[in-house]
Write a protein that holds these residues in place. Structure first.
Motif, PDB file in Angstrom:
ATOM      1  N   ILE A   1      -7.324   8.841  -0.885  1.00 28.10           N
ATOM      2  CA  ILE A   1      -7.269   7.375  -0.751  1.00 28.10           C
ATOM      3  C   ILE A   1      -6.531   7.000   0.524  1.00 28.10           C
ATOM      4  O   ILE A   1      -6.962   6.110   1.277  1.00 28.10           O
ATOM      5  CB  ILE A   1      -6.583   6.751  -1.978  1.00 28.10           C
ATOM      6  CG1 ILE A   1      -7.378   7.057  -3.255  1.00 28.10           C
ATOM      7  CG2 ILE A   1      -6.457   5.239  -1.799  1.00 28.10           C
ATOM      8  CD1 ILE A   1      -6.691   6.610  -4.537  1.00 28.10           C
TER       9      ILE A   1
ATOM     10  N   ARG B   1      -8.131   5.353  -7.965  1.00 23.19           N
ATOM     11  CA  ARG B   1      -7.235   6.356  -8.526  1.00 23.19           C
ATOM     12  C   ARG B   1      -7.507   6.613 -10.007  1.00 23.19           C
ATOM     13  O   ARG B   1      -7.594   7.762 -10.443  1.00 23.19           O
ATOM     14  CB  ARG B   1      -5.777   5.905  -8.329  1.00 23.19           C
ATOM     15  CG  ARG B   1      -4.736   6.931  -8.785  1.00 23.19           C
ATOM     16  CD  ARG B   1      -3.330   6.528  -8.369  1.00 23.19           C
ATOM     17  NE  ARG B   1      -2.989   5.193  -8.833  1.00 23.19           N
ATOM     18  CZ  ARG B   1      -2.784   4.151  -8.011  1.00 23.19           C
ATOM     19  NH1 ARG B   1      -2.894   4.288  -6.708  1.00 23.19           N
ATOM     20  NH2 ARG B   1      -2.465   2.957  -8.498  1.00 23.19           N
TER      21      ARG B   1
ATOM     22  N   ARG C   1      -4.987  -4.180  -4.471  1.00 28.31           N
ATOM     23  CA  ARG C   1      -4.396  -3.341  -5.527  1.00 28.31           C
ATOM     24  C   ARG C   1      -5.447  -2.958  -6.571  1.00 28.31           C
ATOM     25  O   ARG C   1      -5.451  -1.832  -7.066  1.00 28.31           O
ATOM     26  CB  ARG C   1      -3.233  -4.067  -6.186  1.00 28.31           C
ATOM     27  CG  ARG C   1      -2.684  -3.348  -7.412  1.00 28.31           C
ATOM     28  CD  ARG C   1      -1.321  -3.861  -7.804  1.00 28.31           C
ATOM     29  NE  ARG C   1      -0.299  -3.388  -6.879  1.00 28.31           N
ATOM     30  CZ  ARG C   1       0.968  -3.817  -6.904  1.00 28.31           C
ATOM     31  NH1 ARG C   1       1.339  -4.747  -7.770  1.00 28.31           N
ATOM     32  NH2 ARG C   1       1.835  -3.325  -6.058  1.00 28.31           N
TER      33      ARG C   1
ATOM     34  N   GLN D   1      -4.238  10.853  -4.286  1.00 29.90           N
ATOM     35  CA  GLN D   1      -3.532   9.967  -3.364  1.00 29.90           C
ATOM     36  C   GLN D   1      -3.879  10.273  -1.908  1.00 29.90           C
ATOM     37  O   GLN D   1      -4.038   9.367  -1.101  1.00 29.90           O
ATOM     38  CB  GLN D   1      -2.017  10.117  -3.565  1.00 29.90           C
ATOM     39  CG  GLN D   1      -1.520   9.787  -4.959  1.00 29.90           C
ATOM     40  CD  GLN D   1      -1.340   8.296  -5.175  1.00 29.90           C
ATOM     41  OE1 GLN D   1      -2.310   7.572  -5.332  1.00 29.90           O
ATOM     42  NE2 GLN D   1      -0.098   7.843  -5.180  1.00 29.90           N
TER      43      GLN D   1
ATOM     44  N   ASP E   1       2.063   1.722  -3.486  1.00 27.26           N
ATOM     45  CA  ASP E   1       1.012   2.106  -4.429  1.00 27.26           C
ATOM     46  C   ASP E   1       0.463   3.507  -4.160  1.00 27.26           C
ATOM     47  O   ASP E   1       0.162   4.259  -5.094  1.00 27.26           O
ATOM     48  CB  ASP E   1      -0.145   1.103  -4.370  1.00 27.26           C
ATOM     49  CG  ASP E   1       0.252  -0.263  -4.899  1.00 27.26           C
ATOM     50  OD1 ASP E   1       1.282  -0.347  -5.587  1.00 27.26           O
ATOM     51  OD2 ASP E   1      -0.457  -1.243  -4.609  1.00 27.26           O
ATOM     52  N   ILE E   2       0.320   3.848  -2.874  1.00 27.06           N
ATOM     53  CA  ILE E   2      -0.333   5.100  -2.505  1.00 27.06           C
ATOM     54  C   ILE E   2       0.666   6.174  -2.087  1.00 27.06           C
ATOM     55  O   ILE E   2       0.395   7.361  -2.149  1.00 27.06           O
ATOM     56  CB  ILE E   2      -1.351   4.871  -1.357  1.00 27.06           C
ATOM     57  CG1 ILE E   2      -2.324   3.749  -1.727  1.00 27.06           C
ATOM     58  CG2 ILE E   2      -2.129   6.137  -1.043  1.00 27.06           C
ATOM     59  CD1 ILE E   2      -3.131   4.011  -2.961  1.00 27.06           C
TER      60      ILE E   2
ATOM     61  N   LEU F   1     -11.123  -2.241   2.188  1.00 28.54           N
ATOM     62  CA  LEU F   1     -10.255  -3.007   1.285  1.00 28.54           C
ATOM     63  C   LEU F   1     -10.504  -4.500   1.414  1.00 28.54           C
ATOM     64  O   LEU F   1      -9.968  -5.291   0.627  1.00 28.54           O
ATOM     65  CB  LEU F   1      -8.787  -2.684   1.558  1.00 28.54           C
ATOM     66  CG  LEU F   1      -8.367  -1.234   1.276  1.00 28.54           C
ATOM     67  CD1 LEU F   1      -6.882  -1.048   1.567  1.00 28.54           C
ATOM     68  CD2 LEU F   1      -8.665  -0.845  -0.166  1.00 28.54           C
TER      69      LEU F   1
ATOM     70  N   ILE G   1      -8.170   4.927   3.708  1.00 28.69           N
ATOM     71  CA  ILE G   1      -7.637   3.627   4.126  1.00 28.69           C
ATOM     72  C   ILE G   1      -7.255   3.644   5.603  1.00 28.69           C
ATOM     73  O   ILE G   1      -7.505   2.682   6.340  1.00 28.69           O
ATOM     74  CB  ILE G   1      -6.426   3.240   3.259  1.00 28.69           C
ATOM     75  CG1 ILE G   1      -6.886   2.931   1.827  1.00 28.69           C
ATOM     76  CG2 ILE G   1      -5.686   2.033   3.851  1.00 28.69           C
ATOM     77  CD1 ILE G   1      -5.752   2.692   0.854  1.00 28.69           C
TER      78      ILE G   1
ATOM     79  N   LEU H   1       0.830  -1.203   0.000  1.00 32.60           N
ATOM     80  CA  LEU H   1       0.000   0.000   0.000  1.00 32.60           C
ATOM     81  C   LEU H   1       0.866   1.255   0.000  1.00 32.60           C
ATOM     82  O   LEU H   1       0.556   2.236  -0.689  1.00 32.60           O
ATOM     83  CB  LEU H   1      -0.923   0.000   1.230  1.00 32.60           C
ATOM     84  CG  LEU H   1      -2.120  -0.947   1.170  1.00 32.60           C
ATOM     85  CD1 LEU H   1      -2.798  -1.028   2.525  1.00 32.60           C
ATOM     86  CD2 LEU H   1      -3.114  -0.490   0.107  1.00 32.60           C
TER      87      LEU H   1
ATOM     88  N   THR I   1      -7.544  -0.037  -5.042  1.00 32.96           N
ATOM     89  CA  THR I   1      -6.853   1.259  -4.989  1.00 32.96           C
ATOM     90  C   THR I   1      -6.604   1.810  -6.394  1.00 32.96           C
ATOM     91  O   THR I   1      -6.681   3.017  -6.622  1.00 32.96           O
ATOM     92  CB  THR I   1      -5.518   1.135  -4.225  1.00 32.96           C
ATOM     93  OG1 THR I   1      -4.703   0.121  -4.832  1.00 32.96           O
ATOM     94  CG2 THR I   1      -5.766   0.775  -2.768  1.00 32.96           C
TER      95      THR I   1
END
Length: 302
Positions: free
Chosen positions: A73, A63, A56, A70, A30-31, A84, A77, A27, A59
């Motif tokens: 999100i 996006r 994934r 970002q 990715d974020i 999730l 989270i 995460l 998310t």
């Protein structure tokens, strides 16, 4: 799995475990959480049971499809990591349910950020029936705006919405205008002040009875007031309505507006939004509004 894929399991178990990415590190990659959020991210990740591919996919969908930034999100989270754990298919179905009813992606994103847990509701058993009730039964054309601004309406059971509509209708008796639809008055009220759908009946009844008693309203006068300015039901009796009424009735020599009870009643029937004004505005506008109302009535009877 060990029986079917012994070589794969041997490779995994004998490998350097540091190369196996944790959910929190995935995460973070990715974020791109900031340093202050990483400790909270580790705690949030412990509540996640879904597999990484599902996380994934979600998310990425937030996006790339809903165009969430970002930061939104990341905050979502950290506050509600449970979302999730929902399947990607469930979240996609939620979005599609709204899209086919005319909601744009930007508004859908706002709703999700405001109330992330609505993603867990059934589209067929909860979301769709509520939206259809607002649009088809109550006939609210701008129901998209209501749901976008107040996504908590989706948290109410549709049976509860029907009961509330019946409750409101039962307290809207008489009226100077004839309704052409069963729910027309209720539709006006919900459009003007959506919280009437979830404020407690005790709360609403207390204010309805207060208004009836304070202004000695006839049924049609109460109905016209509530339909014209339903926001009045969101005002506190103790800290708003009662002090304002006291001020408006107080002699002008003592700093009040100097209206009589009859004048105040006529003013509220003519312009119920006066009850939403600040005391300062009431002080300057109430006498003027009353004079406008008197002239208007005189013109109508001429």
């Amino acid at each position: 799995m060990i029986y079917k894929h012994p070589k794969l399991m041997h490779s995994i178990l004998s490998s350097d475990m540091s190369t196996i990415r944790s959910i929190s590190s995935q995460l973070d990659k990715d974020i791109d959480f900031d340093d202050c959020e990483k400790n909270d991210l580790d705690k949030a990740s412990r509540k996640l049971t879904a597999y990484r591919g599902n996380i994934r996919a979600i998310t990425t969908y937030f996006r790339n499809v809903l165009q969430m930034d970002q930061g939104c999100i990341a905050n979502m989270i950290l506050k509600t990591p449970q979302i999730l754990n929902y399947s990607f298919g469930k979240i996609e179905a939620f979005v599609i349910c709204l899209q086919i009813r005319g909601f744009d992606d930007k508004d859908i994103a706002k709703m999700i950020v405001s109330r992330p847990m609505i993603l867990g509701y059934s589209t067929s058993k909860k979301i769709a029936p509520i939206l259809d009730f607002l649009k088809d039964d109550l006939g609210i054309e701008a129901y998209h705006k209501i749901v976008t601004r107040y996504p908590q309406v989706i948290t109410v059971k549709v049976d509860g919405l029907i009961d509330r509509a019946q409750f409101l209708k039962s307290n809207l008796k008489g009226g100077s205008m004839e309704s052409t639809s069963k729910w027309l008055d209720v539709s006006y009220m919900v459009s003007g002040f959506p919280p009437v759908l979830w404020l407690s009946e005790t709360n609403l009844m207390e204010k309805i009875n207060f208004l009836r008693k304070q202004f000695d309203f006839e049924d049609y006068e109460l109905r016209d007031t509530l339909v014209t300015y339903p926001q009045i039901l969101g005002l506190s009796i103790e800290t708003n309505l009662q002090p304002k009424i006291t001020f408006l009735l107080l002699d002008s020599a003592k700093g009040g507006a100097g209206l009589t009870k009859e004048e105040l009643k006529e003013l509220v029937v003519y312009q119920p939004a006066i009850m939403g004004y600040s005391l300062e505005l009431c002080s300057s506008d109430a006498p003027l509004l009353y004079q406008c109302q008197v002239r208007s009535m005189a013109g109508n009877t001429a």
